[in-house]
Design a protein around this motif. Structure first.
Motif, PDB file in Angstrom:
ATOM      1  N   ARG A   1      -8.338  11.325  27.576  1.00  0.00           N
ATOM      2  CA  ARG A   1      -7.001  11.787  27.982  1.00  0.00           C
ATOM      3  C   ARG A   1      -7.035  13.265  28.349  1.00  0.00           C
ATOM      4  O   ARG A   1      -7.761  14.056  27.746  1.00  0.00           O
ATOM      5  CB  ARG A   1      -5.992  11.620  26.845  1.00  0.00           C
ATOM      6  CG  ARG A   1      -5.941  10.252  26.249  1.00  0.00           C
ATOM      7  CD  ARG A   1      -5.409   9.239  27.231  1.00  0.00           C
ATOM      8  NE  ARG A   1      -5.143   7.988  26.540  1.00  0.00           N
ATOM      9  CZ  ARG A   1      -4.464   6.987  27.068  1.00  0.00           C
ATOM     10  NH1 ARG A   1      -4.009   7.056  28.306  1.00  0.00           N
ATOM     11  NH2 ARG A   1      -4.260   5.892  26.377  1.00  0.00           N
TER      12      ARG A   1
ATOM     13  N   ASP B   1      -2.279  13.172  31.407  1.00  0.00           N
ATOM     14  CA  ASP B   1      -1.689  11.959  30.833  1.00  0.00           C
ATOM     15  C   ASP B   1      -0.557  12.308  29.884  1.00  0.00           C
ATOM     16  O   ASP B   1       0.340  11.500  29.653  1.00  0.00           O
ATOM     17  CB  ASP B   1      -2.748  11.190  30.031  1.00  0.00           C
ATOM     18  CG  ASP B   1      -3.960  10.866  30.856  1.00  0.00           C
ATOM     19  OD1 ASP B   1      -3.835  10.051  31.786  1.00  0.00           O
ATOM     20  OD2 ASP B   1      -5.042  11.450  30.594  1.00  0.00           O
ATOM     21  N   ILE B   2      -0.662  13.494  29.274  1.00  0.00           N
ATOM     22  CA  ILE B   2       0.275  13.884  28.222  1.00  0.00           C
ATOM     23  C   ILE B   2       0.671  15.341  28.458  1.00  0.00           C
ATOM     24  O   ILE B   2      -0.188  16.180  28.742  1.00  0.00           O
ATOM     25  CB  ILE B   2      -0.401  13.756  26.832  1.00  0.00           C
ATOM     26  CG1 ILE B   2      -0.773  12.290  26.555  1.00  0.00           C
ATOM     27  CG2 ILE B   2       0.516  14.297  25.718  1.00  0.00           C
ATOM     28  CD1 ILE B   2      -1.769  12.115  25.402  1.00  0.00           C
TER      29      ILE B   2
ATOM     30  N   PHE C   1       3.218  11.143  29.600  1.00  0.00           N
ATOM     31  CA  PHE C   1       3.920  11.063  28.306  1.00  0.00           C
ATOM     32  C   PHE C   1       4.347  12.469  27.929  1.00  0.00           C
ATOM     33  O   PHE C   1       3.522  13.382  27.850  1.00  0.00           O
ATOM     34  CB  PHE C   1       2.979  10.474  27.253  1.00  0.00           C
ATOM     35  CG  PHE C   1       3.645  10.244  25.911  1.00  0.00           C
ATOM     36  CD1 PHE C   1       4.108   8.977  25.564  1.00  0.00           C
ATOM     37  CD2 PHE C   1       3.800  11.281  25.005  1.00  0.00           C
ATOM     38  CE1 PHE C   1       4.721   8.748  24.333  1.00  0.00           C
ATOM     39  CE2 PHE C   1       4.413  11.071  23.773  1.00  0.00           C
ATOM     40  CZ  PHE C   1       4.869   9.805  23.435  1.00  0.00           C
TER      41      PHE C   1
ATOM     42  N   SER D   1       9.659  11.305  26.528  1.00  0.00           N
ATOM     43  CA  SER D   1       9.111  10.166  25.798  1.00  0.00           C
ATOM     44  C   SER D   1       9.329  10.340  24.303  1.00  0.00           C
ATOM     45  O   SER D   1       9.596   9.366  23.591  1.00  0.00           O
ATOM     46  CB  SER D   1       7.605  10.046  26.049  1.00  0.00           C
ATOM     47  OG  SER D   1       7.298  10.159  27.414  1.00  0.00           O
TER      48      SER D   1
ATOM     49  N   VAL E   1       1.840  10.378  19.086  1.00  0.00           N
ATOM     50  CA  VAL E   1       1.689  10.412  20.549  1.00  0.00           C
ATOM     51  C   VAL E   1       0.670   9.363  20.986  1.00  0.00           C
ATOM     52  O   VAL E   1       0.904   8.609  21.934  1.00  0.00           O
ATOM     53  CB  VAL E   1       1.262  11.815  21.024  1.00  0.00           C
ATOM     54  CG1 VAL E   1       0.801  11.792  22.479  1.00  0.00           C
ATOM     55  CG2 VAL E   1       2.407  12.812  20.843  1.00  0.00           C
TER      56      VAL E   1
ATOM     57  N   VAL F   1       1.350   6.500  23.897  1.00  0.00           N
ATOM     58  CA  VAL F   1       0.788   6.622  25.244  1.00  0.00           C
ATOM     59  C   VAL F   1       0.335   5.259  25.741  1.00  0.00           C
ATOM     60  O   VAL F   1      -0.206   4.466  24.998  1.00  0.00           O
ATOM     61  CB  VAL F   1      -0.398   7.610  25.228  1.00  0.00           C
ATOM     62  CG1 VAL F   1      -1.111   7.634  26.567  1.00  0.00           C
ATOM     63  CG2 VAL F   1       0.100   8.998  24.878  1.00  0.00           C
ATOM     64  N   ARG F   2       0.567   5.007  27.032  1.00  0.00           N
ATOM     65  CA  ARG F   2       0.201   3.688  27.578  1.00  0.00           C
ATOM     66  C   ARG F   2      -1.319   3.496  27.524  1.00  0.00           C
ATOM     67  O   ARG F   2      -2.082   4.458  27.642  1.00  0.00           O
ATOM     68  CB  ARG F   2       0.709   3.530  29.007  1.00  0.00           C
ATOM     69  CG  ARG F   2      -0.048   4.364  30.002  1.00  0.00           C
ATOM     70  CD  ARG F   2       0.486   4.178  31.421  1.00  0.00           C
ATOM     71  NE  ARG F   2       1.762   4.846  31.608  1.00  0.00           N
ATOM     72  CZ  ARG F   2       2.780   4.315  32.286  1.00  0.00           C
ATOM     73  NH1 ARG F   2       2.683   3.134  32.851  1.00  0.00           N
ATOM     74  NH2 ARG F   2       3.896   4.983  32.433  1.00  0.00           N
TER      75      ARG F   2
END
Ligand code: C5P
Length: 221
Positions: A9, A89-90, A139, A164, A211, A215-216
């Motif tokens: 990530r 991603d985050i 996210f 999120s 988290v 997260v997907r």
């Protein structure tokens, strides 16, 4: 969190205060120490993520392995985040971003006069709300520092900014910025959890675990 829960990530984190210049020698800022954001950067790196820390002025050192981008103003922080967010991603917004900046920044030092003076302020842009709106696959974890009605204000702030997840905390004389420990009220889509008073490092570990659950999956589209 368990080793590697964020392996693969890319995480972007904002931390610290911003400085909004009035002139070449003066600025408006706040008491943010940056500790929560730096603790989160360390926890994310420890969980295997690649971490970019976009930091306002602090006295802290970047945790090992974390790429740090230094910024001053809210506008600088906004621009630096937007440069790197495409790969992320985050996004974790732990910075205490100034809500207002001086309407104008004087090129030369403002001279004092005998009378009183007024300061015109203009709104800054909301970095995390812009990330949530323009990068819906990212996210987003934000924070809410509240003096009253903390839980309700935290829930409302998550909705308003389209986040999120959000972590609320009470601020005031007993709970000042810069303290080493804290307690958090975490809200996400379909869940809430209170994290008891603990060090910012311990809270960061718990937040990163939440988290990672939210997260997907890496292969999901
Ligand atoms: O609206 P408020 O400042 O209380 O929201 C706090 C959250 O929003 C934090 O996550 C903070 O980092 C983020 N924020 C931001 N850009 C701003 C103001 C706040 O990213 N201009």
């Amino acid at each position: 969190p368990a080793d590697g829960v964020l392996a693969g990530r890319q995480v972007v984190i904002t931390a610290g205060p911003t400085r909004e210049a009035l002139d070449p020698v003066r600025f408006i800022t706040n008491h943010s120490s940056g500790r929560m954001g730096y603790a989160l950067a360390a926890a994310c790196a420890g969980a295997g993520a690649r971490v970019t820390l976009v930091s306002g002025p602090t006295t802290l050192e970047a945790p090992p392995g974390v790429e740090r981008i230094d910024v001053q103003s809210a506008a600088d922080m906004h621009a630096a985040v937007m440069e790197v967010i495409g790969q992320a991603d985050i996004f974790i917004g732990a910075a205490a971003v100034a809500d207002y900046r001086p309407a104008t920044t004087a090129a030369d030092k403002i001279k004092k006069a005998d009378g009183d003076s007024q300061l015109a302020l203009t709104r800054t842009r909301d970095i995390i709300a812009d990330v949530a709106r323009d990068h819906p696959r990212v996210f987003t974890l934000g924070f809410a520092a509240e003096t009253t009605d903390m839980e309700a204000s935290t829930r409302a702030k998550r909705e308003r900014k389209g986040l999120s997840m959000i972590a609320g905390n009470v601020v005031g004389p007993e709970h000042a910025f810069g303290r080493e420990d804290n307690a958090l009220f975490v809200v996400w889509d379909g869940g809430e959890r209170s994290l008891a008073q603990a060090s910012k490092a311990a809270l960061a570990e718990q937040l990163v675990a939440l988290v990672a659950e939210g997260v997907r999956p890496i292969d999901a589209t």
